[in-house]
Enzyme design. Structure first.
Site, PDB file in Angstrom:
ATOM      1  N   GLY A 102      39.987-107.570  91.384  1.00 17.04           N
ATOM      2  CA  GLY A 102      39.587-107.572  92.784  1.00 17.04           C
ATOM      3  C   GLY A 102      38.096-107.479  92.891  1.00 17.04           C
ATOM      4  O   GLY A 102      37.372-107.794  91.954  1.00 17.04           O
ATOM      5  N   GLY A 103      37.641-107.049  94.044  1.00 12.24           N
ATOM      6  CA  GLY A 103      36.211-107.028  94.310  1.00 12.24           C
ATOM      7  C   GLY A 103      35.453-106.147  93.353  1.00 12.24           C
ATOM      8  O   GLY A 103      34.280-106.360  93.073  1.00 12.24           O
ATOM      9  N   MET A 104      36.146-105.150  92.811  1.00 13.36           N
ATOM     10  CA  MET A 104      35.375-104.221  91.998  1.00 13.36           C
ATOM     11  C   MET A 104      35.346-104.625  90.534  1.00 13.36           C
ATOM     12  O   MET A 104      34.585-104.091  89.769  1.00 13.36           O
ATOM     13  CB  MET A 104      35.958-102.816  92.140  1.00 13.36           C
ATOM     14  CG  MET A 104      37.478-102.745  92.145  1.00 13.36           C
ATOM     15  SD  MET A 104      38.223-102.955  90.531  1.00 13.36           S
ATOM     16  CE  MET A 104      39.903-103.305  90.882  1.00 13.36           C
ATOM     17  N   GLY A 105      36.198-105.534  90.138  1.00  6.42           N
ATOM     18  CA  GLY A 105      36.228-105.882  88.726  1.00  6.42           C
ATOM     19  C   GLY A 105      37.676-106.097  88.346  1.00  6.42           C
ATOM     20  O   GLY A 105      38.514-106.372  89.186  1.00  6.42           O
ATOM     21  N   VAL A 107      41.237-104.863  85.937  1.00  6.92           N
ATOM     22  CA  VAL A 107      41.867-103.751  85.239  1.00  6.92           C
ATOM     23  C   VAL A 107      42.828-104.324  84.210  1.00  6.92           C
ATOM     24  O   VAL A 107      43.637-105.192  84.535  1.00  6.92           O
ATOM     25  CB  VAL A 107      42.662-102.856  86.219  1.00  6.92           C
ATOM     26  CG1 VAL A 107      43.203-101.658  85.471  1.00  6.92           C
ATOM     27  CG2 VAL A 107      41.793-102.418  87.369  1.00  6.92           C
ATOM     28  N   LYS A 124      39.407-100.150  83.079  1.00  4.33           N
ATOM     29  CA  LYS A 124      38.716-100.766  84.210  1.00  4.33           C
ATOM     30  C   LYS A 124      37.441-101.416  83.709  1.00  4.33           C
ATOM     31  O   LYS A 124      36.626-100.774  83.058  1.00  4.33           O
ATOM     32  CB  LYS A 124      38.327 -99.694  85.222  1.00  4.33           C
ATOM     33  CG  LYS A 124      39.253 -99.588  86.403  1.00  4.33           C
ATOM     34  CD  LYS A 124      38.568 -98.707  87.432  1.00  4.33           C
ATOM     35  CE  LYS A 124      39.249 -98.530  88.718  1.00  4.33           C
ATOM     36  NZ  LYS A 124      40.080 -99.279  89.363  1.00  4.33           N
ATOM     37  N   ASP A 221      38.409 -92.748  98.485  1.00  4.64           N
ATOM     38  CA  ASP A 221      39.135 -93.992  98.740  1.00  4.64           C
ATOM     39  C   ASP A 221      40.636 -93.726  98.712  1.00  4.64           C
ATOM     40  O   ASP A 221      41.394 -94.453  98.060  1.00  4.64           O
ATOM     41  CB  ASP A 221      38.748 -95.044  97.693  1.00  4.64           C
ATOM     42  CG  ASP A 221      39.152 -96.449  98.123  1.00  4.64           C
ATOM     43  OD1 ASP A 221      39.141 -97.347  97.264  1.00  4.64           O
ATOM     44  OD2 ASP A 221      39.497 -96.644  99.305  1.00  4.64           O
TER      45      ASP A 221
END
Lengths: 980, 190
Positions: A102-105, A107, A124, A221
């Site tokens: 996703g947007g963060m990287g 997994v 991650k 979050d």
């Protein structure tokens, strides 16, 4: 930003020397090359140590300038399958399979490469960031703190590191489980969890959060996706510790957050988070509150539901959420009282008014479970129920598909085409042109307001003549680019004008046949988007012929032309004719362009759509639709929101609707509508069209509030944008009045329908029949309003004109309805018998239901329980199997059933049915006449079950409304004695 | 009036708000990454990747959906260049992983030659520039930013000048010096 530790030597230059070197370099570059060596020699001893570096760099200067070193980014080959990374080593780990990205990287499920520990992890891998210098030190500091979070309900952060010099990784305990909201609704092997069990599960979460707060770690979050529940029913919080570190009361940014860079999940974020302020422990409490609210009521406190992001933010920041017990889909009684109060406190807008710790929240919940008094206090003011907010503001989307297809293709394809055609310097020129075009839009260079994207493109087009006076081929190309971009921005008149100019120009001196053809194909697409069938018809045949001739070199042009041909056929209602060109386009594209090419994908969708329109029931197309979706997703790298995919989703939703599972189709439709709003803006005609496409199914399912909201929204979008005499607008208005009628808001429905009749009369297309049908519809509404003379007049006139509806039983049903409303039940029964006869031996389910419903109503009025029963049972079964939710007509059915129980002297059996109906009306529209009728019957049942106090309350509630009813039979209720 | 979401983030990032910078990053990464992948997926693509087009398109999409105002274009592109850099480097990393152990290739000067050598050299160049920019950034942040905007973002000199509020001549000169430094560094590493 964090300070960067300066290394010792860079580029062979000591950082301390850099300013001096910079100045010298400037001086040297100001000189012509041949003088530089001499100048170097003339430098004083204080610069001696820099001279070698200078000389080295200057020696490369000529080559650098000549060869445009680094002028462009080299292209790279793409390995699309993520599985190709499997087996890769990252630090001490080996990647096994990707779990998500996703947007963060991304997994990955990973194992230790040396096989030392058996336990697998979730690894991650955040995106590359600039500024990774000094990362190692920062990560080391972080890791110690976060790895110290050991709690049974928190997923452990085992380790973190940097691999290969600059690839950061985080190794987290691998959890197999499902998000908590899913788990609560369907735990393994059991029915959905009851309220107390949900609270107990939630307490695990709250305790975990409290523990972490104690260690000065904030999550930041919290949301259901981050709370997994294992098969054994244990909650585990994810992504914990990737939050910010608390120092004092103010959150600092943790460098790990910097790396993983999560986006703000708006739905669960605290108001102060949204407003950009400080994040504290109380912010986590808010998020916990949202999660609990959702677990207990089935919905979040504030609904996005089509609202714009700003609208949603405003709601969260200013409006307190509705009481949980008033919006709960189920279990409302259990939530009243303590839980309402606890949730209220957790969700306070002002952080200072919330529970100050997760612990406090957990403790109050525990008190509630124990039956002890909770500490939170209710507010003194009552909340209003949260109704759906009708969006105001602002359907050329034809079938929805045409417009989407073009938007999908235009911008991307056009720029690609530019690059593919041009040699490098030509591309550079075009690029500069486009850049200058944007430049012109700079508001600071203009007086007045900034230009829109469309305006600037139009201006750009004007500039083409001047700039490229002697380059006709390039001019045409540019005009085509501009036209396509305008099309992509849905500025159709401007796009048409630009395309026409491009064609005209290229036919002139020095024209390039292919460039002309390209422009002509674009023009056809523009006509299709405008739904200008006449013009499209004029150009399409010659265009097809020429495109075929050029198909050897330029197959994509023929593909597009064929699609335009297919679209034309659909627009003209000649559906059978639309299929062959669509098929040819698809096969050609697949063969020559590859199945992932944008033109091929568009052709695939068009082929699906053509078949959809040409078949009476499209259910057999579902497998093809699924395949087309899969293809589109593959080509878009899994992005469900790409225009290409949206297009296919649109068609698929309609096919789903015809394939039986109504609920599923509508849920998918909701998702599609949201996606379209995101992609094209909440006011775009594409959104309106998608809503309309499933409008009638929604009515059948009975989600009336949503239909009311959606139908208004559609009108708001289309009203200012399309011709009010167009078919789309009629569709939209038709849905609106039917929705109002289904909500038993008859006066409003009548008003709209009357207007429709006037408009239909005015446009003498196949209007005569249309008017007849509308008059009969109107007669039904008039009957509901007690205007019987008018109803009869309209009915008679309408049937004389003739109705086009393909249901011979229908007019008799309407007759029956009018009679029932008048109170002439025997006449109603007679008409219904005729209707049943006309419907034939094997009527479809919907018809059977409609007739049966009316039978039940009338028989009940005639006190004939035995006759009414089979009809009302069958009707209820139909609704249940359909998966319908409670809606006005459903409540009338329940009332009828309840009344048969009353007729049989079994008031206690009537009570639950009436309570259910009553609850619905109180939540939906308490002042409606039907609400009053329901309340009245509830009172009767209560009276007969020995609860006169409640009965009197309900009678009192119903009395004023019934007294004002236009229907004599309803006014008469109040005068009736207690016996039936 | 509540500003459009990206506009708000851009303004705050301009003020040095690190969180806003991250928010921008998140909001645009996926869009640009997808666009880049789709572009690279196409049969018959060109020898170079036109990031300017990608960034412009992305910008238009965001304008269209009301998330950013037209007047924020230059700043958007400045930040988008950084995101683009991240996107490209991530994509290259996916490929280089395959080729690890094959031995590094000496990156020749002439980029034309580069292209005909195939993508391996291209990917290597990108990684070298990426790493070189880190070092350059320590010496002269603005110079590194200019390279980022030019090389990864595909912005023209005029656009860069406007975004950084400096003169075009300055941009040209800084670009020249940066390339000299990078040329130096890139040819030394083996």
């Amino acid at each position: 930003m964090h300070s960067v530790k300066k290394p010792d030597v860079l580029f062979g230059v000591d950082p301390g020397d850099w300013p001096g070197l910079d100045r010298l370099l400037d001086a040297a570059l100001d000189l012509p090359p041949e003088q530089r060596e001499a100048w170097l020699a003339s430098l004083g001893p204080e610069h001696a140590k820099l001279v070698p570096a200078l000389r080295d760099m200057l020696s490369r200067a000529p080559q650098v300038q000549a060869n445009s070193f680094l002028a462009t980014l080299p292209s790279i080959e793409l390995h699309t399958s993520p599985a190709s990374r499997a087996g890769e080593l990252v630090g001490p780990w080996r990647l096994v399979r990707e779990l998500g990205s996703g947007g963060m990287g991304s997994v990955w499920y990973a194992e230790r490469a040396d096989g030392l520990l058996q336990r697998p992890v979730a690894l991650k891998l955040p995106h590359t960031i600039a500024n990774w210098r000094g990362l190692a030190e920062r990560m080391a500091r972080e890791r110690n703190i976060l790895a110290a979070l050991t709690h049974p309900h928190i997923a452990r952060l085992y380790d973190a590191g940097i691999a290969n010099g600059n690839v950061p990784w985080l190794a987290i305990e691998y959890i197999e489980g499902r998000p908590i909201d899913e788990y609560c609704d369907s735990p393994p092997g059991r029915a959905a969890l009851p309220v107390r069990d949900r609270i107990r599960l939630f307490l695990q979460v709250a305790q975990a959060v409290a523990y972490a707060h104690g260690k000065l770690v904030v999550h930041r979050d919290l949301k259901p996706a981050n709370v997994l529940v294992t098969h054994e029913g244990e909650a585990r919080l994810l992504d914990f510790g990737i939050g910010a570190l608390l120092e004092g009361e103010v959150a600092h940014e943790s460098p790990l957050t910097e790396i993983t860079g999560r986006a703000l999940t708006l739905e669960y974020a605290a108001p102060e988070q949204i407003a950009g302020g400080d994040y504290t422990v109380m912010s986590d409490v808010y998020s916990l509150g949202v999660i609990l609210y959702e677990l207990l009521t089935g919905r979040r406190p504030h609904l996005r539901d089509g609202a714009t992001r700003q609208g949603f933010e405003r709601a969260v920041l200013s409006a307190p959420p509705p009481l949980a017990s008033e919006v709960a889909a189920r279990n409302a009684p259990a939530l009243r009282g303590d839980l309402d109060v606890i949730l209220n406190k957790a969700l306070k807008i002002n952080p200072a008014e919330r529970y100050q710790t997760a612990n406090a929240l957990a403790e109050d919940l525990a008190r509630h479970l124990d039956g002890r008094p909770v500490l939170a206090q209710p507010d003194s003011t009552r909340y209003r129920l949260g109704k759906f907010i009708g969006r105001h503001k602002l359907g050329v989307a034809a079938t929805g598909i045409v417009a989407l297809a073009i938007v999908a293709g235009a911008i991307v394809a056009v720029w690609q085409a530019r690059v593919a055609i041009a040699e490098r310097d030509r591309a550079e020129e075009v690029k500069r042109f486009i850049a200058d075009v944007f430049e012109e839009a700079d508001p600071y260079r203009q007086s007045g307001k900034p230009l829109s994207a469309a305006e600037l493109l139009r201006n750009a087009e004007k500039g083409i003549d001047a700039r490229f006076a002697g380059r006709p081929a390039l001019r045409t190309e540019l005009r085509t680019v501009v036209a396509a971009s305008l099309l992509g921005l849905a500025d159709l008149p401007a796009a048409e004008a630009a395309a026409l100019r491009a064609i005209e120009e290229s036919r002139g001196a020095g024209g390039d046949a292919v460039a002309t053809l390209r422009a002509r194909v674009l023009l056809a697409e523009i006509y299709a988007a405008e739904r200008n069938n006449d013009k499209l018809r004029t150009v399409i045949e010659p265009l097809l012929a020429d495109a075929r001739a050029a198909a050897g070199e330029h197959p994509e042009l023929l593909v597009r032309a064929l699609r335009a041909r297919s679209d034309l056929a659909i627009e003209e209602d000649r559906f059978d004719e639309s299929v062959p060109p669509a098929r040819e386009a698809w096969e050609l594209a697949r063969e020559r362009l590859g199945k992932y090419d944008p033109a091929a994908l568009a052709a695939s969708a068009a082929y699906l759509e053509a078949r959809y329109f040409s078949m009476k029931s499209s259910a057999p197309l579902l497998p093809d639709a699924n395949n087309a979706l899969k293809l589109a997703l593959e080509a878009s790298n899994g992005n469900e929101d790409s225009p290409r995919v949206l297009q296919v989703r649109d068609i698929r939703v309609r096919i789903l609707g015809e394939s039986g599972d109504l609920r599923k189709a509508l849920a998918e439709s909701d998702r599609l509508i949201e996606a379209l709003a995101r992609a094209f803006g909440p006011d775009s005609p594409a959104v309106a069209q998608a809503i309309l496409n499933t409008g009638f199914e929604r009515l059948r399912l009975g989600d009336i509030p949503k239909c009311l909201d959606y139908s208004q929204r559609v009108l708001d979008i289309l009203g200012p944008r399309i011709d009010h005499d167009s078919g789309e607008y009629f569709n939209a208005v038709g849905w609106r009045w039917r929705t109002l009628a289904a909500a038993n808001r008859f006066p409003e429905a009548l008003e709209i329908l009357t207007q429709v009749e006037e408009d239909t009369r005015r446009l003498s297309r196949e209007a005569i029949r249309g008017v007849g049908e509308i008059m009969v519809l109107r007669s039904a509404l008039l009957a509901h309003l007690g205007r019987f003379k008018e109803a009869h007049d309209a009915y008679d006139a309408g049937t004389r004109l003739g109705v086009g509806i393909n249901a011979p039983d229908w007019i008799h049903r309407v007759r029956a309805l009018i009679a029932r409303r008048e109170g002439d039940y025997p006449a109603a029964i007679e008409s219904l018998k005729v209707a049943a006869e006309k419907a034939g031996p094997e009527p479809d389910e919907r018809t059977r239901y409609s007739i049966g419903f009316e039978f039940a109503q009338s028989y009940v009025e005639l006190a004939d329980a035995a006759a009414a029963d089979p009809y009302s049972q069958a009707a209820e079964k139909y609704l249940r199997e359909l998966g319908a939710v409670m809606h006005p007509q459903y409540t009338e059915l329940l009332v009828a059933q309840a009344r048969t129980h009353l007729l049989r002297r079994a008031p206690r059996e009537a009570l639950p049915l009436l309570e259910r109906a009553d609850a619905y009306w109180r939540g939906f529209d308490p002042d409606n006449r039907s609400a009053a009728v329901t309340a009245y019957w509830l009172g009767r049942a209560q009276m007969e079950s020995g609860d006169p106090a409640s009965a009197r309350r309900n009678f009192a509630r119903a009395a004023p409304i019934l007294a004002a009813s236009p229907l004599p039979v309803e006014r008469a209720l109040l005068r009736a004695p207690s016996t039936n | 009036m509540v500003p459009a979401p990206l506009t708000d983030l851009i303004r705050r990032a301009q003020d040095g708000d690190a969180q806003a910078l991250r928010g921008l990053f998140d909001a645009t990464y996926d869009d640009l990454c997808r666009a880049a992948r789709i572009r690279l997926n196409r049969v018959g693509r060109g020898p170079f990747l036109d990031t300017a087009a990608l960034v412009h398109e992305s910008f238009l999409r965001f304008v269209n959906s009301g998330q950013v105002g037209f007047e924020d274009r230059q700043h958007f592109m400045k930040y988008a260049s950084r995101v683009m850099r991240s996107v490209i480097v991530d994509l290259v990393r996916n490929n280089l992983a395959e080729r690890r152990g094959a031995g590094a290739v000496h990156v020749p000067f002439d980029t034309g030659l580069n292209e005909s050598l195939g993508d391996d050299a291209g990917g290597q160049e990108i990684m070298r520039v990426h790493e070189g920019l880190e070092e350059l950034g320590a010496l002269n942040p603005r110079m590194a930013q200019i390279v980022e905007m030019r090389y990864f973002g595909g912005m023209t000199e005029r656009e860069i000048a406007d975004a950084l509020d400096i003169g075009e001549r300055t941009v040209r000169r800084e670009w020249e010096k940066a390339r000299l430094l990078l040329a130096n560094a890139l040819s030394e590493k083996t």
